[in-house]
Enzyme design. Structure first.
Site, PDB file in Angstrom:
ATOM      1  N   LYS A  20       0.859  -1.189   0.000  1.00 24.87           N
ATOM      2  CA  LYS A  20       0.000   0.000   0.000  1.00 24.87           C
ATOM      3  C   LYS A  20       0.895   1.239   0.000  1.00 24.87           C
ATOM      4  O   LYS A  20       1.460   1.613   1.022  1.00 24.87           O
ATOM      5  CB  LYS A  20      -0.906   0.056   1.240  1.00 24.87           C
ATOM      6  N   GLU A  74       9.738   1.185  10.482  1.00 22.48           N
ATOM      7  CA  GLU A  74      10.783   2.183  10.180  1.00 22.48           C
ATOM      8  C   GLU A  74      10.123   3.542  10.357  1.00 22.48           C
ATOM      9  O   GLU A  74       9.336   3.962   9.512  1.00 22.48           O
ATOM     10  CB  GLU A  74      11.260   2.034   8.732  1.00 22.48           C
ATOM     11  N   CYS A  78      13.745  11.051   6.400  1.00 23.45           N
ATOM     12  CA  CYS A  78      13.651  10.550   7.779  1.00 23.45           C
ATOM     13  C   CYS A  78      14.964  10.755   8.527  1.00 23.45           C
ATOM     14  O   CYS A  78      14.978  10.972   9.730  1.00 23.45           O
ATOM     15  CB  CYS A  78      13.263   9.079   7.773  1.00 23.45           C
TER      16      CYS A  78
END
Ligand code: NAD
Length: 500
Positions: A177, A252, A291
């Site tokens: 997804k 994560e 990130c």
């Protein structure tokens, strides 16, 4: 604009069963780039059922390792064939520059090749000495089963590939997804898997919102593993939804990544130039929507004024614009929501006493920078301290905060003063000091005299609230496997534990 059949189940591309659609916007001007299917719970269940059949009754889990590795290599070749097209798609969807899109395709290609090599060079199993010549005992690894993969909008192709490549190498089937904000490159990747010869039902895609699609995948009893990359809030929900079915969970999550600069790194002109350059890269690549962005500059007090002045001067010169335009160095933020969040963080920092050194506003519109785009100028906020929201929370925009230290212990304490623990940098000309500090940082990746590089051979993941598990490297493959001990009695005979 016609609706893209973006849901892929059992080898067929289709629209959402209930007819839902979603507009995908170009962040450079807020126009509609594509209209995709908006899947729901029923589409998700159908995709999981297809992946389940392909795992339980299909040929892929039992396909010889060499054939699985060969497929991964074919995918790597196809990614390179379509490099320019995929880079352009990624650039238009996420706002990143074309060059960043190309780097992503190359990195992803390397990951597919790495996992192909890794499975080919493994020994089949580990023979265990059971202490008897009459016993043959071996530990083997098997695929986990049906994997759900939920990915974010900042590195859509890369984050999907870090999951898809090891999952396929290990013999799993999956449902991916992609982020509802940036689904397009994932669709391209799944088309390449089919072209490379992956059997129907092994790779399935459902486009749609986190809730219901991601939420349903996380709770689904027929999903054996959920691998999630995204923010802490959604990641926590995934872990909660997954708990009742006790499936494997890999997370994560975000980061609040320190970049520690010692004065000795700036003792020469060359060292100073390098440290400033890397501090800029750390904070502003992809407009800080990374990130592992080095959003917290922690610089030794004695060099702070010179360092911050030079940093702000260079940040002001960063060329902002549509990512596909020639000469543009930084694209827009991905969405109006992300832009509003960035503005709110700057306002909050200034109200808490931060000093603005550059940026802090939307740039003037220009030919490569439509007024309707989500642009925000690279911003340096000085005089920051640990009490501020902008220091504690992941801002995920082009914001660099500045804190200072006087001693090595103080630098380490500041760098570790975060609930996250994804990545950090240390700049020092003193090798012993740099390694000492690196050893004390509670972060999953530490760069010394560099920022951002990663290698497919080296594990990626976080300490603390940056996540659970690792991607890439041997551990990244192990996430997609179950371990089984097979104990074989070569001389069967009654043991008479029970007398009767
Ligand atoms: P997000 O958490 O909003 O969304 C990530 C994905 O989760 C999307 O596909 C979304 O639809 C889905 N989702 C949302 N709610 C869900 C729910 N209740 N159940 C299941 N799925 C749900 O994150 P984002 O804004 O897309 O991405 C930015 C975040 O991702 C940042 O925090 C960033 O640090 C993190 N990130 C981490 C890494 C890493 O390697 N650690 C890499 C890239 C991005």
């Amino acid at each position: 604009m016609s609706v893209i059949e973006s849901i892929h189940i059992d080898g067929a591309w289709r629209k959402a069963a209930a007819g839902g659609t979603r507009e995908i916007l170009d962040p450079a001007d807020a126009t509609t780039l594509a209209v995709v299917a908006e899947g729901d719970r029923d589409d998700t269940d159908a995709a999981v059922a297809a992946a389940r059949r392909a795992f339980d009754a299909g040929e892929w889990p039992g396909t010889p390792t060499a054939e699985r590795a060969a497929l991964l290599r074919r995918v790597a070749g196809l990614l390179q064939r379509d490099r320019e097209e995929i880079a352009r798609t990624e650039s238009r969807d996420t706002g990143k520059t074309l060059e960043e899109g190309r780097v992503d395709v190359d990195d992803v290609t390397a990951a597919f090749r790495y996992f192909a090599d890794l499975v080919m060079h493994e020994s089949g199993g580990r023979v265990v000495d059971a202490g008897s010549p009459d016993v043959h005992s071996v530990v083997v690894h098997e695929p986990v089963g049906v994997c759900a993969m939920i990915t974010p909008w900042n590195y859509p192709l890369l984050q999907a590939s870090w999951k898809v490549a090891p999952a396929l190498a290990a013999g799993n089937t999956f449902v991916v997804k992609p982020s509802e904000v940036t689904p397009l490159s994932t669709l391209h990747l799944v088309k390449l898997l089919a072209e490379a010869g992956l059997p129907d039902g092994v790779a399935n895609v459902v486009t749609g919102a986190g809730d219901p699609v991601g939420a349903r995948l996380s709770e689904h009893p027929d999903v054996d593993l959920v691998s999630f990359t995204g923010g802490l809030v959604s990641g926590t929900k995934v872990a909660q939804a997954a708990a009742p079915t006790v499936k494997k969970v890999a997370l994560e999550l975000g980061g609040k990544n320190p970049n520690v600069v010692f004065a000795d790194a700036c003792a020469t002109e060359e060292g100073f130039d390098h440290a400033v350059d890397q501090a800029l890269n750390a904070a502003f690549i992809h407009s800080g929507q990374v990130c592992s962005a080095g959003a917290r500059l922690i610089v030794e007090d004695s060099v702070r004024d010179r360092f911050v002045a030079e940093l702000a001067a260079r940040a002001r010169k960063i060329r902002l614009g549509r990512g596909t335009e020639e000469g543009v160095e930084c694209g827009p933020l991905v969405s109006a929501e992300q832009l509003a969040k960035t503005e709110a963080y700057v306002a909050s920092a200034l109200s808490e006493g931060a000093v603005l050194r550059c940026g802090g506003e939307r740039p003037e519109p220009g030919p490569a920078r439509p007024a309707t785009g989500y642009f925000y100028s690279p911003t340096v906020l000085d005089n920051c301290h640990r009490g501020m929201r902008v220091i504690r929370e992941e801002t995920f925009g082009p914001l660099l905060t500045v804190e200072t230290f006087r001693t090595e212990d103080e630098a380490v304490a500041l760098a570790n003063d975060t609930e996250y623990g994804l990545a950090g940098g240390v700049f020092s000309a003193d090798t012993a000091r740099a390694r000492r500090v690196a050893a004390r940082l509670r972060h999953g990746t530490v760069w010394i005299n560099d920022f951002h590089p990663y290698l497919p051979q080296a594990e990626w993941g976080g300490f603390g609230k940056s996540g659970v598990g690792r991607e890439l490297g041997p551990h990244g493959l192990a996430e997609y496997r179950e371990t089984k001990h097979v104990y074989e009695n070569l001389r069967p005979a009654p043991v008479r534990w029970f007398a009767g």
